[in-house]
Design an enzyme around this catalytic site. Structure first.
Site, PDB file in Angstrom:
ATOM      1  N   GLY B  30      57.577  71.243  24.136  1.00  0.00           N
ATOM      2  CA  GLY B  30      58.721  70.542  24.231  1.00  0.00           C
ATOM      3  C   GLY B  30      59.988  71.114  23.814  1.00  0.00           C
ATOM      4  N   CYS B 238      50.300  44.854  43.677  1.00  0.00           N
ATOM      5  CA  CYS B 238      50.507  45.448  45.106  1.00  0.00           C
ATOM      6  C   CYS B 238      50.351  44.730  46.190  1.00  0.00           C
ATOM      7  CB  CYS B 238      49.725  46.820  44.921  1.00  0.00           C
ATOM      8  SG  CYS B 238      49.907  47.773  46.598  1.00  0.00           S
ATOM      9  N   CYS B 241      47.161  46.931  48.267  1.00  0.00           N
ATOM     10  CA  CYS B 241      45.860  47.066  47.473  1.00  0.00           C
ATOM     11  C   CYS B 241      45.697  46.287  46.562  1.00  0.00           C
ATOM     12  CB  CYS B 241      45.727  48.514  47.089  1.00  0.00           C
ATOM     13  SG  CYS B 241      46.684  48.906  45.757  1.00  0.00           S
ATOM     14  N   CYS B 263      52.316  50.077  45.687  1.00  0.00           N
ATOM     15  CA  CYS B 263      52.312  51.229  44.690  1.00  0.00           C
ATOM     16  C   CYS B 263      53.244  52.200  45.259  1.00  0.00           C
ATOM     17  CB  CYS B 263      50.902  51.737  44.752  1.00  0.00           C
ATOM     18  SG  CYS B 263      49.733  50.447  44.013  1.00  0.00           S
ATOM     19  N   CYS B 269      47.272  54.046  46.115  1.00  0.00           N
ATOM     20  CA  CYS B 269      46.893  52.813  47.066  1.00  0.00           C
ATOM     21  C   CYS B 269      45.940  52.893  48.077  1.00  0.00           C
ATOM     22  CB  CYS B 269      48.305  52.616  47.684  1.00  0.00           C
ATOM     23  SG  CYS B 269      48.582  50.749  48.197  1.00  0.00           S
TER      24      CYS B 269
END
Lengths: 256, 290
Positions: B30, B238, B241, B263, B269
């Protein structure tokens, strides 16, 4: 009783120029000390050295910390000093723009110090913020407004609320009423006097306005050319000034 | 591979310099490590940081995948993929599971990544405190001293103004209980995925910063006790899909305002459609190709 703040031989030079020299005093809990003097007399330099914004060249600033008792804040580590300035200390700037976040709402400004010491409950933070805004006479419906939408007097009151929310024991004020018109000054002084009494705060007030110290300060220090030239009880110094410069200062106040 | 280029465009000394910064970043999760960002043959803001990190990580036997907002076929992704095909001659793929290095702009793939993979983020602004405290000297001090109260002021302002934490992307996180980090502008939907098996590297070219999240590192999204972090996400499935658990893009289909949710991760997808899932507005994959 131990002094809350013990200042020993503080000197600060800017290159070869003198900022302030050999300043000594003790400040006891609940006491308000006024520092007066003309522009360039070193009073702001002194205040910045005491509050840790500038490093003095010589001397000690011993603060009676809650955890470890008296400690020199000049030599203490930076995280410790910054922690002090978020918790036990407060600093009210002359210009509210220096002490506020102008892009953050009034509530956020007051809440910042709480969040800085670990508060993580939104409801509590906001409750405390609204409480403090009420104490400095800012209406609750202004909580989410930004300070840039406030008048000068309100900004100054907001700055005070933001500083006092963590229950500091020592508050530094640099010309707290500078730039405000007299009626607003009077209300702000009233408020400050009330808060200082009510919370038992110690304060160091730097100003060139003798009326302000007459109202607020118990004790007075007069500075000229970086040196302290006279100290004493406020009424004593103002009513019976000993040093020639103090006499000039007192006699220069315009009478209405 | 055109021989005018050193492998992966950058010279070896530059790659060493970047790898040193990466190692430091991995050692201090970080923490923003400064590095001497190079001029790249693309404008700032187009992923110069990510490209440099990818160049420093690539080996000749790597398989590279590049996504932009989850999609493999957008301009940014296609250009960067071609760039490395030309300068490094590495294998490229659109399949998440086949790739060893994945450079991404603003998304994390839906599929779980593995320990053998590296995810490289393109970062526009690495400093999470930037918009609250403009002075870099001050923000570096705040990181050093772990003074992160200000980050919560931003979240406080959100709740005060919108009634909830309205930050929906670039949602600040605390890494391994120490540094507060900007996860780059990924949707907050992806934040929980950051505790993953793959190594995550972040490159900010214009700002000259590199940072990293090693595998299995604790990544906590900041929040309030009474306003806990929520990852959000659309209630729809979606359209192609029928995925319910994926991050969706809203697409306007015509002037009448017909909308479709699909997606954002095009590979995910495709994979689901190949497996026979068909959404409300979708057709089987074979018919679509025809």
């Amino acid at each position: 009783m131990n002094p809350l703040l013990k200042v020993e031989n503080i000197s600060k030079y800017y290159g070869s120029r003198l900022g302030c020299k050999d300043v000594n005093f003790d400040l006891y809990p609940g006491e308000v000390l006024g520092i007066v003097g003309e522009s360039g007399s070193g009073k702001s330099t002194l205040l910045n050295c005491l509050a840790g914004h500038q490093e003095p060249d010589t001397g000690k600033v011993v603060f009676d910390t809650r955890a470890d008792g008296p400690k020199d804040t000049v030599t203490m580590s930076e995280p410790e000093r910054r922690m002090l300035s978020r918790t036990d200390w407060a600093f009210v700037h002359q210009n509210p723009r220096d002490g506020l976040r102008m892009g953050v709402s009034a509530g956020g400004n007051v809440g910042e110090r709480l969040m800085a010491v670990g508060a993580r409950h939104y409801g509590d933070i906001r409750g405390t913020a609204v409480d403090w805004l009420d104490k400095v006479e800012i209406a609750e419906d202004r909580t989410d407004d930004r300070p840039s939408e406030f008048s000068g007097g309100m900004q100054q009151r907001l700055q005070i609320a933001r500083n006092l929310v963590t229950g500091p024991r020592l508050i530094f004020m640099d010309e707290p009423t500078g730039g405000l018109d007299v009626s607003v000054q009077a209300r702000l002084l009233d408020l400050l006097r009330g808060l200082v009494r009510e919370l038992g705060l110690s304060a160091i007030v730097v100003t060139h306005d003798l009326a302000v110290v007459r109202l607020l300060a118990d004790r007075l220090m007069v500075m000229k050319d970086g040196r302290v030239i006279e100290t004493g009880l406020t009424d004593q110094v103002l009513d019976d000034p000993q040093h020639g410069y103090t006499q000039l200062l007192v006699s220069s106040v315009l009478q209405v | 591979m055109s021989t005018e280029y050193n492998f992966a465009y950058l010279d070896e000394q530059t790659k060493r310099m970047i790898r040193r910064a990466l190692l430091k970043g991995v050692a201090i999760p970080g923490y923003q490590v400064p590095f001497a960002s190079r001029e790249m043959p693309m404008p700032y803001g187009w992923g110069t940081g990510g490209v440099q990190v990818t160049a420093a990580c690539l080996k000749p036997d790597d398989t590279l995948k590049v996504i932009d907002q989850g999609a493999d076929d957008t301009t940014n992704a296609v250009s960067i993929r071609k760039f490395f095909e030309k300068t490094a001659a590495v294998a490229v793929s659109e399949k998440t599971e086949e790739s060893t290095v994945i450079q991404t702009r603003h998304r994390i793939p839906e599929q779980d990544l593995t320990e053998d993979q590296i995810l490289v983020y393109q970062v526009p602004i690495p400093e999470p405190l930037r918009f609250l405290e403009p002075r870099e000297t001050e923000t570096r001090k705040m990181h050093a001293l772990e003074e992160y109260g200000l980050m919560h002021v931003k979240l406080y302002e959100d709740i005060a103004r919108h009634g909830r934490i309205a930050t929906s992307y670039a949602y600040p996180v605390k890494v391994e209980g120490r540094y507060v980090m900007d996860p780059s502008p990924i949707p907050k939907f992806d934040n929980p995925k950051m505790e993953m098996a793959a190594l995550q590297l972040f490159g900010a070219g214009r700002e000259q910063r590199i940072y990293a999240v090693p595998p299995y590192t604790k990544v906590v999204s900041l929040d309030f006790e009474d306003h806990p972090f929520e990852k959000g996400g659309a209630p729809q499935a979606c359209g192609l899909c029928d995925a319910h658990d994926a991050y969706l893009d809203e697409v306007i289909m015509d002037d009448a305002g017909t909308r479709m949710f699909v997606c954002s991760d095009t590979d995910y997808c495709r994979m689901r459609r190949e497996a026979g899932h068909i959404g409300e507005m979708g057709v089987p994959l074979a018919e679509d190709a025809a």
